[in-house]
Enzyme design. Structure first.
Site, mmCIF file in Angstrom:
data_model
loop_
_atom_site.group_PDB
_atom_site.id
_atom_site.type_symbol
_atom_site.label_atom_id
_atom_site.label_comp_id
_atom_site.label_asym_id
_atom_site.label_seq_id
_atom_site.Cartn_x
_atom_site.Cartn_y
_atom_site.Cartn_z
ATOM 1 N N CYS A 2 0.844 -1.182 0.000
ATOM 2 C CA CYS A 2 0.000 0.000 0.000
ATOM 3 C C CYS A 2 0.885 1.238 0.000
ATOM 4 O O CYS A 2 2.064 1.174 0.326
ATOM 5 C CB CYS A 2 -0.874 0.022 1.238
ATOM 6 S SG CYS A 2 -1.736 -1.519 1.515
ATOM 7 N N ARG A 27 2.543 0.668 -6.008
ATOM 8 C CA ARG A 27 2.749 -0.170 -4.825
ATOM 9 C C ARG A 27 1.502 -0.981 -4.454
ATOM 10 O O ARG A 27 1.598 -1.968 -3.746
ATOM 11 C CB ARG A 27 3.125 0.712 -3.632
ATOM 12 C CG ARG A 27 4.433 1.429 -3.803
ATOM 13 C CD ARG A 27 4.704 2.257 -2.583
ATOM 14 N NE ARG A 27 4.904 1.419 -1.426
ATOM 15 C CZ ARG A 27 6.079 1.112 -0.915
ATOM 16 N NH1 ARG A 27 7.160 1.577 -1.471
ATOM 17 N NH2 ARG A 27 6.170 0.356 0.144
ATOM 18 N N TRP A 74 -3.619 -2.177 -1.130
ATOM 19 C CA TRP A 74 -3.478 -3.511 -1.729
ATOM 20 C C TRP A 74 -4.051 -4.450 -0.683
ATOM 21 O O TRP A 74 -3.479 -4.620 0.390
ATOM 22 C CB TRP A 74 -2.009 -3.792 -1.991
ATOM 23 C CG TRP A 74 -1.747 -5.093 -2.693
ATOM 24 C CD1 TRP A 74 -1.746 -5.323 -4.036
ATOM 25 C CD2 TRP A 74 -1.406 -6.351 -2.082
ATOM 26 N NE1 TRP A 74 -1.435 -6.639 -4.288
ATOM 27 C CE2 TRP A 74 -1.233 -7.293 -3.111
ATOM 28 C CE3 TRP A 74 -1.252 -6.779 -0.758
ATOM 29 C CZ2 TRP A 74 -0.908 -8.618 -2.868
ATOM 30 C CZ3 TRP A 74 -0.927 -8.099 -0.527
ATOM 31 C CH2 TRP A 74 -0.755 -9.003 -1.572
ATOM 32 N N ASN A 100 -0.105 0.799 6.564
ATOM 33 C CA ASN A 100 0.503 -0.267 5.760
ATOM 34 C C ASN A 100 0.970 -1.347 6.724
ATOM 35 O O ASN A 100 1.509 -1.021 7.782
ATOM 36 C CB ASN A 100 1.738 0.244 5.010
ATOM 37 C CG ASN A 100 1.382 1.153 3.858
ATOM 38 O OD1 ASN A 100 0.205 1.362 3.569
ATOM 39 N ND2 ASN A 100 2.387 1.693 3.208
ATOM 40 N N GLY A 101 0.828 -2.591 6.346
ATOM 41 C CA GLY A 101 1.273 -3.681 7.217
ATOM 42 C C GLY A 101 0.091 -4.554 7.614
ATOM 43 O O GLY A 101 -0.983 -4.486 7.008
ATOM 44 N N GLU A 483 12.505 -16.868 -14.946
ATOM 45 C CA GLU A 483 12.207 -15.438 -14.977
ATOM 46 C C GLU A 483 11.302 -15.095 -16.170
ATOM 47 O O GLU A 483 10.372 -14.302 -16.039
ATOM 48 C CB GLU A 483 13.531 -14.658 -15.014
ATOM 49 C CG GLU A 483 13.412 -13.153 -15.133
ATOM 50 C CD GLU A 483 12.687 -12.471 -13.982
ATOM 51 O OE1 GLU A 483 12.357 -13.127 -12.981
ATOM 52 O OE2 GLU A 483 12.406 -11.268 -14.107
ATOM 53 N N LYS A 487 7.605 -13.400 -15.774
ATOM 54 C CA LYS A 487 7.215 -12.149 -16.437
ATOM 55 C C LYS A 487 5.900 -12.341 -17.187
ATOM 56 O O LYS A 487 5.015 -11.498 -17.128
ATOM 57 C CB LYS A 487 8.287 -11.674 -17.428
ATOM 58 C CG LYS A 487 9.572 -11.160 -16.852
ATOM 59 C CD LYS A 487 9.490 -9.817 -16.181
ATOM 60 C CE LYS A 487 9.165 -9.958 -14.732
ATOM 61 N NZ LYS A 487 10.218 -10.037 -13.792
ATOM 62 N N GLU A 490 2.939 -12.694 -14.751
ATOM 63 C CA GLU A 490 2.623 -11.467 -14.017
ATOM 64 C C GLU A 490 1.798 -10.485 -14.816
ATOM 65 O O GLU A 490 0.860 -9.899 -14.293
ATOM 66 C CB GLU A 490 3.926 -10.738 -13.631
ATOM 67 C CG GLU A 490 4.647 -11.321 -12.473
ATOM 68 C CD GLU A 490 5.790 -10.418 -12.046
ATOM 69 O OE1 GLU A 490 6.735 -10.254 -12.839
ATOM 70 O OE2 GLU A 490 5.731 -9.867 -10.940
ATOM 71 N N HIS A 506 11.063 -35.662 -17.739
ATOM 72 C CA HIS A 506 10.620 -36.348 -16.514
ATOM 73 C C HIS A 506 9.187 -35.948 -16.129
ATOM 74 O O HIS A 506 8.779 -36.172 -15.001
ATOM 75 C CB HIS A 506 11.583 -36.041 -15.367
ATOM 76 C CG HIS A 506 12.964 -36.536 -15.639
ATOM 77 N ND1 HIS A 506 13.308 -37.870 -15.616
ATOM 78 C CD2 HIS A 506 14.104 -35.874 -15.996
ATOM 79 C CE1 HIS A 506 14.586 -38.013 -15.917
ATOM 80 N NE2 HIS A 506 15.083 -36.809 -16.156
ATOM 81 N N LYS A 605 4.250 -3.713 -6.116
ATOM 82 C CA LYS A 605 5.670 -3.598 -6.431
ATOM 83 C C LYS A 605 6.543 -4.048 -5.271
ATOM 84 O O LYS A 605 7.560 -4.687 -5.451
ATOM 85 C CB LYS A 605 5.987 -2.144 -6.804
ATOM 86 C CG LYS A 605 7.428 -1.903 -7.184
ATOM 87 C CD LYS A 605 7.757 -2.601 -8.476
ATOM 88 C CE LYS A 605 9.230 -2.468 -8.858
ATOM 89 N NZ LYS A 605 9.595 -3.505 -9.852
HETATM 90 O O1 M6R Z 1 11.803 -5.722 -4.096
HETATM 91 P P1 M6R Z 1 12.211 -7.175 -4.160
HETATM 92 O O2 M6R Z 1 13.255 -7.420 -5.190
HETATM 93 O O3 M6R Z 1 12.598 -7.723 -2.837
HETATM 94 O O4 M6R Z 1 10.904 -7.917 -4.623
HETATM 95 C C1 M6R Z 1 10.854 -9.315 -4.707
HETATM 96 C C2 M6R Z 1 9.653 -9.768 -5.496
HETATM 97 O O5 M6R Z 1 8.475 -9.357 -4.880
HETATM 98 C C3 M6R Z 1 9.686 -9.217 -6.934
HETATM 99 O O6 M6R Z 1 10.849 -9.577 -7.598
HETATM 100 C C4 M6R Z 1 8.473 -9.714 -7.726
HETATM 101 O O7 M6R Z 1 8.563 -11.077 -7.950
HETATM 102 C C5 M6R Z 1 8.365 -8.928 -9.031
HETATM 103 N N1 M6R Z 1 7.018 -8.544 -9.259
HETATM 104 C C6 M6R Z 1 8.850 -9.674 -10.203
HETATM 105 O O8 M6R Z 1 8.628 -9.035 -11.408
#
Ligand code: M6R
Length: 610
Positions: A2, A27, A74, A100-101, A483, A487, A490, A506, A605
């Site tokens: 948030c 965020r 969020w 936040n939290g 990765e 991507k 996401e 396998h 984020k």
């Molecule tokens: O800020 P950080 O690198 O610690 O974040 C870790 C993950 O939350 C972050 O890499 C997340 O997987 C991204 N959305 C990937 O694109």
């Protein structure tokens, strides 16, 4: 996660808070809310969806006041809705809280407050705070004291801002586990969960630490501990520039950030890779050099993309420097009672430097006696401050939720750390000149990959309606496969899996038919022939092959339906080039499918809750 913005000053608060919220939208963004102190009352507006919805609902002349606060949410507790959006009020509407939290013991507190006659509006954990503060104020005492007492009763994490109509002109701020920064402008003070919301108003800031508490009013900022002991904070200077947090002509932040990579990789190398002198210098590791050289083992912690970077780091550190290395999901690490030795060196990798799981894992490692270091992007972030040394990746602000430029800079820094350690440990048979030249050439080579963006866009058009994707790679390109799949998931919401190419037989090979797109990463490295055999296995089952291959690979065209070309480099540095087409592929797929590229559904984020 948030976003929080607060304002106390001589200007109208609402537009400034709204502007700040827009900068924080990346965020968390399922709903947003705003509260202003006006004529002895708190006036509030909340809307589901983006900050722009809140902005359009704000009518001129309403919400006039020079003390205000806002929040982008969020959802953790309670679905995204207007009632669950922050701020949250007490029964009388006199106290407002943004948070936040996570308040972990909220249900116990809520039960008690309900029994005492409090009326709740939302399903959130946050609302207990406003009622608890109200309850404690009934017993006498001022707002500050009530907030302190309330925070002593809650378990969990918080970054909060509190205002009361009975004590106008001030905001109360406290932190435990969720970042908060206070900016000092001209005749005004701003509060935010992320400095990017402040930079257009001021560069002078203080960062609150866990257990710290501040009262912000026109008289100034008074900082104390939660136990009411005065503390003197030093004012720091923000280094980010406004244009770094704007789109600069690109359709999306993600595309801008992908295209920034030649420059951001160069920034990660600048002043550190000294090719002419044949040395790598990492100032942030100087103080812990002895520990690093004596380390029997390196443990890398991270989440998501940062974890993938750690996996590539493992290949580099073991393959080049010969140091035993383990990579762990930070989110799993502390719940399995890991064996940590004092001779261990732990690197926490994090773009934001605020990821709750990574922070908790590094604290665990530190408590067990390991030396903890950071590979972090955001300067001054909590992980950067809690580590005993480390290396900033210098990728600049990353706004797109899908991490791109941070990943390639993390890999670049891991390559530098590897070379530094290999040399310092006197590892034989490493051609340092070759490796340093290869690193130096990477920005230019990434630039060449980016020139192929048009072709990747065409490939994305072909596959935009696919339901599933497989990504295959071997060696240090296996994490690149992970990765690439992450991507795609996401931002285009297509199910995708990354797999070590040889593991496919396998199990996942059962998924392959003429509809399955399979992205194969096949650089001409030491295991090229092995990967080609795996690609043959896909072809034999009529999978649709998209190959990421080197420019001089003349045979791959016979196997793959589509070939994306990347320049050659030294094997372990290949991931820095090979991931770029996968970033572009997922970007163009998402655009073709019309999804929200920079703010994909359900994601935030910076994940500041466990
Ligand atoms: O800020 P950080 O690198 O610690 O974040 C870790 C993950 O939350 C972050 O890499 C997340 O997987 C991204 N959305 C990937 O694109």
């Amino acid at each position: 996660m948030c976003g929080i913005v607060g304002y106390v000053g001589s200007r109208q608060a609402a537009p400034i808070v709204l502007e700040g919220l827009k900068r924080l939208e990346y965020r968390g963004y399922d709903s947003a809310g705003l509260a202003v102190q006006q004529d002895g009352k708190i006036v509030m507006l909340k809307k589901v969806g983006k900050v722009s919805h809140l902005e359009s609902a704000l009518h001129a002349g309403t919400m006039a006041g020079s003390v205000g606060m806002g929040h982008t949410r969020w959802a953790t507790h309670g679905e995204p809705s207007e009632v669950n959006a922050h701020p949250h009020l007490d029964c009388l509407g006199a106290i407002a809280v943004i948070h936040n939290g996570v308040i972990e013991n909220y249900s116990v507190l809520k039960k008690k407050l309900l029994a005492d006659g409090h009326r709740f509006q939302s399903d959130t954990d946050t609302e207990v705070l406003s009622h608890l503060i109200e309850d404690l104020q009934k017993a006498g005492g001022d707002l500050e004291q009530a907030v302190r007492q309330a925070l002593h009763q809650v378990k969990g994490t918080y970054g909060i801002v509190v205002m009361s109509s009975r004590e106008p002109g001030k905001l109360i701020v406290a932190r435990k586990g969720s970042p908060l920064v206070i900016g000092f402008g001209e005749e005004e003070y701003l509060i935010a969960s992320d400095p990017s919301a402040l930079v257009q108003h001021t560069r002078k800031v203080i960062y609150l630490e866990d257990g710290e508490f501040a009262v912000v009013s026109m008289e100034g900022v008074s900082t104390r501990t939660l136990d009411d002991v005065a503390i003197q904070k030093s004012v720091e200077e923000l280094t980010i520039e406004l244009e770094q947090i704007e789109r600069g002509g690109f359709e999306h932040f993600m595309l801008k950030e992908i295209h920034e990579q030649p420059e951001t990789i160069r920034n990660s190398l600048r002043g550190r890779l000294q090719v002419d002198e044949g040395v790598v210098k990492l100032g942030g590791l100087e103080q812990v050099k002895d520990k690093l050289l004596a380390a029997r083992r390196i443990i890398i912690l991270g989440c998501g993309t940062s974890w993938h970077a750690g996996l590539v780091g493992e290949y580099m550190l073991e393959g080049i420097a010969g140091i035993p290395t383990e990579v762990e999901y930070a989110s799993e690490f502390r719940y399995r009672n890991p064996v940590i030795m004092e001779s261990d060196v732990v690197f926490a990798i994090s773009q934001s430097g605020e990821t709750a799981d990574t922070l908790a894992a590094l604290r665990e490692a530190k408590a067990k006696g390991a030396t903890v270091l950071g590979i972090v992007n955001v300067v001054g972030s909590t992980i950067a401050r809690e580590t005993q040394g480390g290396v900033y990746i210098h990728a600049g602000p990353e706004i797109g939720v899908a991490s791109t430029k941070a990943f390639t800079s993390q890999l670049t820094v891991l390559a530098l750390v590897t070379l530094l350690l290999a040399r310092a440990r006197g590892v034989p048979h490493v051609d340092y000149t070759l490796l340093m030249n290869e690193l130096d050439a990477l920005p230019g080579k990434v630039g060449k990959v980016l020139e192929g963006a048009g072709r990747i866009k065409e490939i994305a058009e072909v596959f935009k309606d696919a339901r599933n994707f497989l990504y295959l790679g071997r060696g240090s390109n296996f994490p690149v496969a992970l990765e690439g799949a992450l991507k795609l998931k996401e931002i285009s919401y297509i199910h995708a899996e990354g797999y070590p190419a040889a593991e496919m037989k396998h199990g996942p090979i059962a998924l392959i038919d003429e509809k399955m797109p399979v992205v194969c990463i096949v650089p001409k490295d030491a295991i090229y022939d092995k990967v080609i055999s795996n690609v043959q296995e896909v072809k034999a089952r009529r999978g649709r092959i998209i190959a990421v291959a080197n420019e001089d690979d003349d045979d791959i065209g016979d196997l793959a339906e589509f070939v994306i070309r990347v320049p050659r480099t030294f094997g372990f540095f290949g991931p820095i080039l090979n991931v770029v087409p996968l970033q572009l592929l997922s970007y163009y797929m998402a655009v073709a499918r019309g999804t929200n590229v920079d703010q994909p559904r359900n994601l935030a984020k910076s994940v500041t809750v466990e």
